[in-house]
Structures are given as structure tokens and as C-alpha cells.
Write an enzyme that holds these catalytic residues in place. Structure first.
Site, mmCIF file in Angstrom:
data_model
loop_
_atom_site.group_PDB
_atom_site.id
_atom_site.type_symbol
_atom_site.label_atom_id
_atom_site.label_comp_id
_atom_site.label_asym_id
_atom_site.label_seq_id
_atom_site.Cartn_x
_atom_site.Cartn_y
_atom_site.Cartn_z
ATOM 1 N N ASP A 47 0.830 -1.196 0.000
ATOM 2 C CA ASP A 47 0.000 0.000 0.000
ATOM 3 C C ASP A 47 0.875 1.261 0.000
ATOM 4 O O ASP A 47 1.984 1.240 0.519
ATOM 5 C CB ASP A 47 -0.894 -0.031 1.253
ATOM 6 N N HIS A 65 2.695 3.303 -8.996
ATOM 7 C CA HIS A 65 2.506 1.864 -9.241
ATOM 8 C C HIS A 65 3.707 1.285 -9.981
ATOM 9 O O HIS A 65 4.119 0.148 -9.734
ATOM 10 C CB HIS A 65 1.227 1.614 -10.034
ATOM 11 N N LEU A 105 11.631 -19.768 -4.887
ATOM 12 C CA LEU A 105 10.543 -19.025 -4.242
ATOM 13 C C LEU A 105 9.198 -19.309 -4.922
ATOM 14 O O LEU A 105 9.113 -19.342 -6.150
ATOM 15 C CB LEU A 105 10.838 -17.515 -4.331
HETATM 16 C C1 FPP Z 1 -1.895 0.226 -3.303
HETATM 17 O O1 FPP Z 1 -1.447 1.553 -3.285
HETATM 18 C C2 FPP Z 1 -1.439 -0.423 -4.481
HETATM 19 C C3 FPP Z 1 -2.227 -1.016 -5.447
HETATM 20 C C4 FPP Z 1 -3.689 -1.074 -5.356
HETATM 21 C C5 FPP Z 1 -1.648 -1.585 -6.663
HETATM 22 C C6 FPP Z 1 -0.433 -2.427 -6.436
HETATM 23 C C7 FPP Z 1 0.217 -2.633 -7.727
HETATM 24 C C8 FPP Z 1 1.552 -2.684 -7.923
HETATM 25 C C9 FPP Z 1 2.569 -2.601 -6.851
HETATM 26 C C10 FPP Z 1 2.106 -2.792 -9.272
HETATM 27 C C11 FPP Z 1 1.937 -4.063 -10.001
HETATM 28 C C12 FPP Z 1 2.157 -5.306 -9.247
HETATM 29 C C13 FPP Z 1 2.950 -6.320 -9.641
HETATM 30 C C14 FPP Z 1 2.905 -7.632 -8.958
HETATM 31 C C15 FPP Z 1 3.896 -6.173 -10.758
HETATM 32 P P1 FPP Z 1 -2.511 2.724 -3.402
HETATM 33 O O2 FPP Z 1 -2.691 3.061 -4.829
HETATM 34 O O3 FPP Z 1 -3.769 2.330 -2.699
HETATM 35 O O4 FPP Z 1 -1.761 3.865 -2.645
HETATM 36 P P2 FPP Z 1 -2.419 5.024 -1.776
HETATM 37 O O5 FPP Z 1 -3.108 4.358 -0.628
HETATM 38 O O6 FPP Z 1 -1.229 5.827 -1.351
HETATM 39 O O7 FPP Z 1 -3.353 5.788 -2.657
#
Ligand code: FPP
Length: 242
Positions: free
Chosen positions: A21, A38, A132
Site C-alpha cells: 500500500d 505503481h 521461491l
Molecule cells: C496500493 O497503493 C497499491 C495497489 C492497489 C496496486 C499495487 C500494484 C503494484 C505494486 C504494481 C503491479 C504489481 C505487480 C505484482 C507487478 P494505493 O494506490 O492504494 O496507494 P495510496 O493508498 O497511497 O493511494
């Protein structure tokens, strides 16, 4: 498994689950669009897979996209899906080189056809890797996973494949997307939020939780080691008394 980290003998959790997150806030702090966060988050995923393997973790499961994340803007959803597309393709090469077995959990029916094909190819090509076990939760929701399992159990009971008297906890686990995987020992959530957000709600019943304020793109091996140190300080009783 035990490992010496900074001179301290630590018990390494077999399965670590992560709620990644804080990508959006990380980008905002840099006055950049959310998808920039992201993208940085996807780089962190790659590094943490290597670090987890080096530390002796056997299973790593990350939450990439929830069944609720479709509510985000079209631009953000498209950005995350494109990142995943690229990641899945790169991973086919990287995973076999690193001996990493990759699996995707979640409901695939809502995903674009080309993404499903890439997932199938990646799972097939890494099925024999014994390094892994890396699992990505994609269009995943814990309640939805349980709903799908219950539907299948009902079908199999109706068709006579399954006896109602055989429905116990381990049978239910075997109908979940995580079948054949041990339950997580340690859950890490970054960015200071203290919620489960519908992640692995069945599997986390006895898991230790570790929360950190670090935003996911900044998460490093040092933070992973801190989480493992915290895990070592916990007394897991599984409902019993020691
Ligand atoms: C949460 O941060 C993150 C997500 C909902 C997306 C996670 C995706 C990735 C890390 C990229 C792709 C993944 C892989 C496995 C390659 P948020 O957007 O909710 O952050 P915020 O709470 O600060 O708004």
C-alpha cells in the site's frame, strides 16, 4: 528455517503475505500521477522477490489488484493492468532464470483475454521451479474467493463427487485459490493503514500482523528484516496456552 541476520539468529517465516500500500501517496509526494507510484511499486516487487528468496522465505504472496480496485479511475485501472501485462511477460524469462514458481490467485473471468493467456503461460513455464513460490493476487477478494469455493463445493456435493460429511476445514482450504500452499505466517501491510482490505481472510486466521509506515515503493530488504525480527518476538499459540 533459521538464518543469522545482523548477528542475530532468526526464525524465517515460511510464508509471507504483503499488502503493498502507499503507491499513490508516494507519487503524490513527488507531484507525479498515481501510475508513477505503481510503476515504482512494481520495481519494488521484483527486488523483494529476490530478497525474500535470499532470506530463505519459501512463499511470498502479494496483493496487486483487489475485486474492489475496479472502482478507481479508468486511467489508473488501465495503468495497473498494463504494468501487470509487462510484468507477466518479463517474469516468464526472469522466473525461470531465478527458479521462481509464479502463481496468480483471484477471479480471472473479468480479466482481458491476453492477460489470462500470459498468466497461463507463466504458470505453466514455472510450474517445475522449486525456488521461491511467488503468488500475485489479481482481481482477488477474500469473500469472493470463499463465494467461488462454496459454489464449487455445492456443485460437487450435488453431483455426488463430494459427501457433505466430508466438508471440514481442510476440505474448504482445498477449494480456495491457495490450495497446496501453507497459510501465511506473517502479514505485512505498508503505508500505515491497519486494515485487511478483504485479503486472504480465511488464510490469515492465525497469522502474525506487521504494520509499517513505509510506503510500498520505498520498502526494502531492511524493512523485510525488521518485519521478520518482529515476527521472532511473537509467541504463536494458535489458541492454546504455552
Ligand atoms: C496500493 O497503493 C497499491 C495497489 C492497489 C496496486 C499495487 C500494484 C503494484 C505494486 C504494481 C503491479 C504489481 C505487480 C505484482 C507487478 P494505493 O494506490 O492504494 O496507494 P495510496 O493508498 O497511497 O493511494
Amino acid at each position: 528455517m533459521e538464518k543469522i541476520i545482523d548477528g542475530e539468529k532468526l526464525n524465517i517465516p515460511e510464508h509471507v503475505a504483503i499488502i503493498m500500500d502507499g503507491n499513490g501517496r508516494w507519487a503524490k509526494k513527488r507531484l507525479m500521477p498515481r501510475n508513477f507510484g505503481h510503476k515504482a511499486g512494481a520495481k519494488t516487487v521484483e527486488q523483494i522477490c529476490e530478497d525474500a528468496h535470499d532470506l530463505g522465505i519459501k512463499y511470498l504472496t502479494v496483493y496487486a489488484f483487489s475485486t474492489e480496485n475496479w472502482k478507481r479511475s479508468v486511467e489508473e485501472v488501465t495503468g495497473i493492468m498494463n504494468l501487470l501485462r509487462n510484468y507477466l511477460v518479463d517474469c516468464i524469462e526472469r522466473a525461470s532464470k531465478n527458479n521462481m514458481r509464479v502463481r496468480i490467485i483471484g477471479d480471472r473471468t473479468a480479466l482481458d483475454k491476453d492477460i489470462v493467456e500470459k498468466i497461463e503461460e507463466l504458470e505453466e513455464k514455472t510450474a517445475y521451479c522449486d525456488g521461491l513460490n511467488f503468488t500475485i493476487a489479481l482481481n482477488y477478494g477474500g469473500r469472493d474467493e470463499i463465494r467461488r469455493a462454496v459454489t464449487k463445493i455445492a456443485e460437487d456435493t450435488r453431483s455426488g463427487k463430494l459427501l457433505e460429511s466430508n466438508i471440514d476445514e481442510s476440505l474448504i482450504s482445498s477449494y480456495l485459490d491457495t490450495r497446496n500452499m501453507p497459510d501465511p505466517d506473517l502479514l505485512i501491510r505498508t503505508s500505515g493503514e491497519l486494515r485487511l482490505s478483504n485479503y486472504l481472510i480465511w488464510q490469515l486466521a492465525y497469522t502474525e500482523f506487521y504494520f509499517t509506515d513505509v510506503l510500498w515503493p520505498d520498502f526494502s530488504i531492511k524493512d523485510l528484516e525488521d518485519a521478520i525480527r518482529y515476527f521472532n518476538g511473537r509467541d504463536r499459540r494458535y489458541g492454546g496456552v504455552k
